[in-house]
Design a protein around this motif. Structure first.
Motif, PDB file in Angstrom:
ATOM      1  N   PRO A 162      -4.479   6.671   5.769  1.00 40.56           N
ATOM      2  CA  PRO A 162      -5.145   7.298   4.630  1.00 40.56           C
ATOM      3  C   PRO A 162      -6.430   6.592   4.209  1.00 40.56           C
ATOM      4  CG  PRO A 162      -3.237   6.051   3.888  1.00 40.56           C
ATOM      5  CD  PRO A 162      -3.205   6.046   5.383  1.00 40.56           C
ATOM      6  N   PHE A 163      -6.551   5.304   4.515  1.00 41.02           N
ATOM      7  CA  PHE A 163      -7.736   4.575   4.041  1.00 41.02           C
ATOM      8  C   PHE A 163      -8.673   4.205   5.181  1.00 41.02           C
ATOM      9  CE2 PHE A 163      -4.193   2.918   1.140  1.00 41.02           C
ATOM     10  CZ  PHE A 163      -4.256   4.058   0.354  1.00 41.02           C
ATOM     11  N   GLY A 164      -8.427   4.790   6.347  1.00 42.35           N
ATOM     12  CA  GLY A 164      -9.147   4.412   7.559  1.00 42.35           C
ATOM     13  C   GLY A 164     -10.648   4.562   7.474  1.00 42.35           C
ATOM     14  N   LYS A 165     -11.111   5.479   6.652  1.00 42.99           N
ATOM     15  CA  LYS A 165     -12.550   5.714   6.630  1.00 42.99           C
ATOM     16  C   LYS A 165     -13.232   5.103   5.416  1.00 42.99           C
ATOM     17  CE  LYS A 165     -13.144   9.553   9.672  1.00 42.99           C
ATOM     18  NZ  LYS A 165     -13.217  11.021   9.744  1.00 42.99           N
ATOM     19  N   LEU A 166     -12.480   4.349   4.630  1.00 42.03           N
ATOM     20  CA  LEU A 166     -13.078   3.789   3.415  1.00 42.03           C
ATOM     21  C   LEU A 166     -13.681   2.417   3.705  1.00 42.03           C
ATOM     22  CD1 LEU A 166     -10.206   4.683   0.907  1.00 42.03           C
ATOM     23  CD2 LEU A 166     -12.261   6.007   1.452  1.00 42.03           C
ATOM     24  N   ASP A 167     -14.681   2.039   2.914  1.00 42.98           N
ATOM     25  CA  ASP A 167     -15.228   0.687   3.078  1.00 42.98           C
ATOM     26  C   ASP A 167     -14.164  -0.323   2.662  1.00 42.98           C
ATOM     27  OD1 ASP A 167     -15.836  -0.411   0.198  1.00 42.98           O
ATOM     28  OD2 ASP A 167     -16.384   1.714   0.214  1.00 42.98           O
ATOM     29  N   SER A 168     -14.348  -1.583   3.073  1.00 46.74           N
ATOM     30  CA  SER A 168     -13.232  -2.522   2.949  1.00 46.74           C
ATOM     31  C   SER A 168     -12.862  -2.829   1.502  1.00 46.74           C
ATOM     32  CB  SER A 168     -13.506  -3.797   3.735  1.00 46.74           C
ATOM     33  OG  SER A 168     -14.747  -4.311   3.366  1.00 46.74           O
ATOM     34  N   LEU A 169     -13.819  -2.838   0.593  1.00 45.66           N
ATOM     35  CA  LEU A 169     -13.479  -3.121  -0.804  1.00 45.66           C
ATOM     36  C   LEU A 169     -12.706  -1.968  -1.426  1.00 45.66           C
ATOM     37  CD1 LEU A 169     -16.640  -4.883  -2.271  1.00 45.66           C
ATOM     38  CD2 LEU A 169     -14.392  -5.853  -1.733  1.00 45.66           C
ATOM     39  N   THR A 170     -13.164  -0.750  -1.169  1.00 45.17           N
ATOM     40  CA  THR A 170     -12.469   0.429  -1.693  1.00 45.17           C
ATOM     41  C   THR A 170     -11.055   0.474  -1.126  1.00 45.17           C
ATOM     42  OG1 THR A 170     -14.586   1.554  -1.689  1.00 45.17           O
ATOM     43  CG2 THR A 170     -12.653   2.934  -1.972  1.00 45.17           C
ATOM     44  N   ARG A 171     -10.965   0.108   0.126  1.00 50.69           N
ATOM     45  CA  ARG A 171      -9.668   0.112   0.789  1.00 50.69           C
ATOM     46  C   ARG A 171      -8.687  -0.841   0.104  1.00 50.69           C
ATOM     47  NH1 ARG A 171      -9.710   0.434   6.839  1.00 50.69           N
ATOM     48  NH2 ARG A 171      -7.557   0.135   7.422  1.00 50.69           N
ATOM     49  N   LEU A 172      -9.181  -2.045  -0.242  1.00 46.76           N
ATOM     50  CA  LEU A 172      -8.307  -3.009  -0.922  1.00 46.76           C
ATOM     51  C   LEU A 172      -7.832  -2.459  -2.262  1.00 46.76           C
ATOM     52  CD1 LEU A 172     -10.102  -6.431  -0.280  1.00 46.76           C
ATOM     53  CD2 LEU A 172      -8.183  -5.395   0.949  1.00 46.76           C
ATOM     54  N   LYS A 173      -8.747  -1.825  -2.981  1.00 44.21           N
ATOM     55  CA  LYS A 173      -8.364  -1.235  -4.271  1.00 44.21           C
ATOM     56  C   LYS A 173      -7.335  -0.132  -4.098  1.00 44.21           C
ATOM     57  CE  LYS A 173     -11.405  -0.114  -7.422  1.00 44.21           C
ATOM     58  NZ  LYS A 173     -12.708   0.409  -7.936  1.00 44.21           N
ATOM     59  N   MET A 174      -7.576   0.708  -3.097  1.00 42.01           N
ATOM     60  CA  MET A 174      -6.671   1.837  -2.861  1.00 42.01           C
ATOM     61  C   MET A 174      -5.285   1.353  -2.430  1.00 42.01           C
ATOM     62  SD  MET A 174      -8.130   4.757  -3.534  1.00 42.01           S
ATOM     63  CE  MET A 174      -7.128   5.927  -2.643  1.00 42.01           C
ATOM     64  N   GLN A 175      -5.254   0.244  -1.682  1.00 46.02           N
ATOM     65  CA  GLN A 175      -3.948  -0.302  -1.280  1.00 46.02           C
ATOM     66  C   GLN A 175      -3.137  -0.704  -2.523  1.00 46.02           C
ATOM     67  OE1 GLN A 175      -5.230  -3.458   1.290  1.00 46.02           O
ATOM     68  NE2 GLN A 175      -5.467  -2.106   3.061  1.00 46.02           N
ATOM     69  N   ASN A 176      -3.822  -1.367  -3.459  1.00 47.52           N
ATOM     70  CA  ASN A 176      -3.118  -1.760  -4.688  1.00 47.52           C
ATOM     71  C   ASN A 176      -2.681  -0.548  -5.487  1.00 47.52           C
ATOM     72  OD1 ASN A 176      -3.243  -4.505  -4.296  1.00 47.52           O
ATOM     73  ND2 ASN A 176      -5.302  -4.647  -5.167  1.00 47.52           N
ATOM     74  N   GLU A 177      -3.543   0.459  -5.510  1.00 48.55           N
ATOM     75  CA  GLU A 177      -3.181   1.658  -6.275  1.00 48.55           C
ATOM     76  C   GLU A 177      -1.998   2.386  -5.640  1.00 48.55           C
ATOM     77  OE1 GLU A 177      -6.839   3.774  -6.985  1.00 48.55           O
ATOM     78  OE2 GLU A 177      -7.587   2.000  -8.044  1.00 48.55           O
ATOM     79  N   LEU A 178      -2.007   2.450  -4.319  1.00 49.01           N
ATOM     80  CA  LEU A 178      -0.884   3.099  -3.635  1.00 49.01           C
ATOM     81  C   LEU A 178       0.423   2.355  -3.951  1.00 49.01           C
ATOM     82  CD1 LEU A 178       0.386   5.072  -1.627  1.00 49.01           C
ATOM     83  CD2 LEU A 178      -0.282   3.515   0.208  1.00 49.01           C
ATOM     84  N   LEU A 179       0.328   1.035  -3.960  1.00 53.38           N
ATOM     85  CA  LEU A 179       1.503   0.230  -4.264  1.00 53.38           C
ATOM     86  C   LEU A 179       2.029   0.527  -5.669  1.00 53.38           C
ATOM     87  CD1 LEU A 179       2.938  -1.817  -2.544  1.00 53.38           C
ATOM     88  CD2 LEU A 179       1.428  -3.584  -3.455  1.00 53.38           C
ATOM     89  N   ASP A 180       1.116   0.614  -6.644  1.00 54.65           N
ATOM     90  CA  ASP A 180       1.526   0.943  -8.013  1.00 54.65           C
ATOM     91  C   ASP A 180       2.183   2.317  -8.064  1.00 54.65           C
ATOM     92  OD1 ASP A 180       0.715  -1.349  -9.201  1.00 54.65           O
ATOM     93  OD2 ASP A 180      -1.227  -0.577  -9.880  1.00 54.65           O
ATOM     94  N   LEU A 181       1.568   3.274  -7.378  1.00 57.75           N
ATOM     95  CA  LEU A 181       2.106   4.636  -7.383  1.00 57.75           C
ATOM     96  C   LEU A 181       3.514   4.647  -6.795  1.00 57.75           C
ATOM     97  CD1 LEU A 181      -1.040   6.600  -6.143  1.00 57.75           C
ATOM     98  CD2 LEU A 181      -0.048   6.674  -8.434  1.00 57.75           C
ATOM     99  N   TRP A 182       3.656   3.945  -5.707  1.00 51.55           N
ATOM    100  CA  TRP A 182       4.963   3.899  -5.029  1.00 51.55           C
ATOM    101  C   TRP A 182       6.017   3.246  -5.926  1.00 51.55           C
ATOM    102  CZ3 TRP A 182       7.040  -0.862  -2.871  1.00 51.55           C
ATOM    103  CH2 TRP A 182       8.257  -0.676  -2.187  1.00 51.55           C
ATOM    104  N   LYS A 183       5.645   2.133  -6.563  1.00 54.52           N
ATOM    105  CA  LYS A 183       6.606   1.435  -7.429  1.00 54.52           C
ATOM    106  C   LYS A 183       7.046   2.317  -8.580  1.00 54.52           C
ATOM    107  CE  LYS A 183       4.984  -3.236  -6.816  1.00 54.52           C
ATOM    108  NZ  LYS A 183       3.965  -4.080  -7.454  1.00 54.52           N
ATOM    109  N   ASN A 184       6.108   3.082  -9.123  1.00 53.35           N
ATOM    110  CA  ASN A 184       6.423   3.864 -10.313  1.00 53.35           C
ATOM    111  C   ASN A 184       7.059   5.201 -10.006  1.00 53.35           C
ATOM    112  OD1 ASN A 184       5.526   2.079 -12.453  1.00 53.35           O
ATOM    113  ND2 ASN A 184       3.554   2.285 -11.431  1.00 53.35           N
ATOM    114  N   ALA A 185       6.647   5.814  -8.910  1.00 46.88           N
ATOM    115  CA  ALA A 185       7.169   7.147  -8.622  1.00 46.88           C
ATOM    116  C   ALA A 185       8.463   7.080  -7.821  1.00 46.88           C
ATOM    117  CB  ALA A 185       6.127   7.963  -7.861  1.00 46.88           C
ATOM    118  N   GLY A 186       8.636   6.024  -7.058  1.00 47.53           N
ATOM    119  CA  GLY A 186       9.902   5.821  -6.367  1.00 47.53           C
ATOM    120  C   GLY A 186      10.081   6.601  -5.072  1.00 47.53           C
ATOM    121  N   PHE A 187       9.019   7.251  -4.564  1.00 48.67           N
ATOM    122  CA  PHE A 187       9.178   8.016  -3.317  1.00 48.67           C
ATOM    123  C   PHE A 187       9.402   7.077  -2.128  1.00 48.67           C
ATOM    124  CE2 PHE A 187       4.613   7.855  -4.525  1.00 48.67           C
ATOM    125  CZ  PHE A 187       4.144   6.991  -3.555  1.00 48.67           C
ATOM    126  N   THR A 188       9.930   7.637  -1.054  1.00 47.57           N
ATOM    127  CA  THR A 188      10.026   6.945   0.224  1.00 47.57           C
ATOM    128  C   THR A 188       8.665   7.087   0.900  1.00 47.57           C
ATOM    129  OG1 THR A 188      12.314   7.736   0.299  1.00 47.57           O
ATOM    130  CG2 THR A 188      11.402   6.836   2.347  1.00 47.57           C
TER     131      THR A 188
END
Ligand SMILES: Nc1ncnc2c1ncn2[C@@H]1O[C@H](COP(=O)(O)OP(=O)(O)O)[C@@H](O)[C@H]1O
Ligand SMILES: [Mg+2]
Length: 262
Positions: free
Chosen positions: A172-198
């Motif tokens: 999902p983040f393959g085309k993003l610049d490296s800084l945006t990618r790092l931010k998106m990784q953290n955001e995905l982690l937050d989303l996963w922790k809160n929403a509880g999906f697999t």
């Protein structure tokens, strides 16, 4: 940010079972073996990352889990039931955030709810997910007015508005610049922790896999077979310079056939 989803959505996730799956494509009469006896089970709420060479069959595996294809042999099940067709409980997010260019961010996110006739009942969810992906000020923007990171956030929001129980992420983040990618990784982690999906994430990035996943699976060249599996026990947030993760990174790169001085 995270509370909105936690308050309105019960944690819900599914177990995914891929059992003895072999898959072949028919390329104008030529038989192309893509997956070779792959077995992989995800517990409800688990986050698993898949690494493997280009063209080995990773996207195919995600499409099977999404119900977009049926395996040539073997079984793919959610909570014990066969997966035979696409379902809004299982959502695939691609590398290219393919938003409809003629629709605003809000209208793009609404698409799934509209298609399911749920727009009146669940329209409030659009504002919730906009907040979750930090695009609340951009609801009326069109895709061409967004940066790559924002477009990818909008694509995530469009998936999340359906409250998926299984989120399938294809680089999902393959085309993003490296800084945006790092931010998106953290955001995905937050989303996963809160929403509880697999979550089942395909990535080229060994570090990304190690920072996010509970388990990392390494696939061979096509036809893909599982060649290694590592469990990542470190709690989140993880540090990329954590010595255990550095050691795991080295061993995963070796398993991918890449020398460890890269
Ligand atoms: N629908 C299809 N029909 C025929 N061949 C396909 C199809 N989808 C993928 N392939 C082929 O299957 C192989 C694996 O593809 P894919 O699962 O996309 O690999 P990856 O995501 O690991 O790069 C590739 O050789 C690709 O060209
Ligand atoms: Mg792919």
């Amino acid at each position: 940010m995270s509370l909105a989803l936690a308050e309105t959505t019960p944690a819900s996730s599914i177990a995914l079972d891929i059992e003895g799956v072999t898959h072949r494509y028919d390329l104008d009469g030529r038989d192309l073996a893509v997956l070779d006896d792959v077995s992989l089970s995800l517990a409800p709420g688990e986050f698993v990352a898949l690494l493997g060479p280009s063209g080995c069959g990773k996207s195919t595996l995600l499409r099977l889990a999404a119900g977009l294809e049926t395996p040539t042999t073997g079984r793919v099940r959610e909570d014990g039931r066969p997966i035979a067709a696409p379902d809004p409980d299982r959502i695939l997010v691609f590398q290219d955030a393919t938003l409809f260019p003629w629709r605003t961010v809000r209208a793009n996110i609404a698409t799934g709810l509209e298609a399911r006739g749920l727009i009146r009942e669940r329209e409030y969810r659009i504002d919730e997910v906009l907040k979750l992906v930090k695009l609340e000020g951009f609801a009326d923007f069109y895709p061409h007015q967004l940066s790559g990171g924002m477009a990818q956030r909008a694509a995530l929001a469009r998936a999340l508005v359906n409250d998926p129980k299984l989120l399938l992420l294809d680089e999902p983040f393959g085309k993003l610049d490296s800084l945006t990618r790092l931010k998106m990784q953290n955001e995905l982690l937050d989303l996963w922790k809160n929403a509880g999906f697999t979550a089942l994430l395909v990535t080229h990035d060994v570090e990304e896999a190690l920072l996010l996943a509970d388990r990392v699976i390494v696939l061979s060249d096509r036809p893909a077979a599982i060649v290694a599996e590592v469990r990542v026990g470190q709690p989140h947030p993880r540090r990329r310079d954590d010595p255990d993760l550095v050691a795991l990174r080295r061993s995963l790169l070796e398993k991918l056939g890449i020398s460890h001085d890269v």
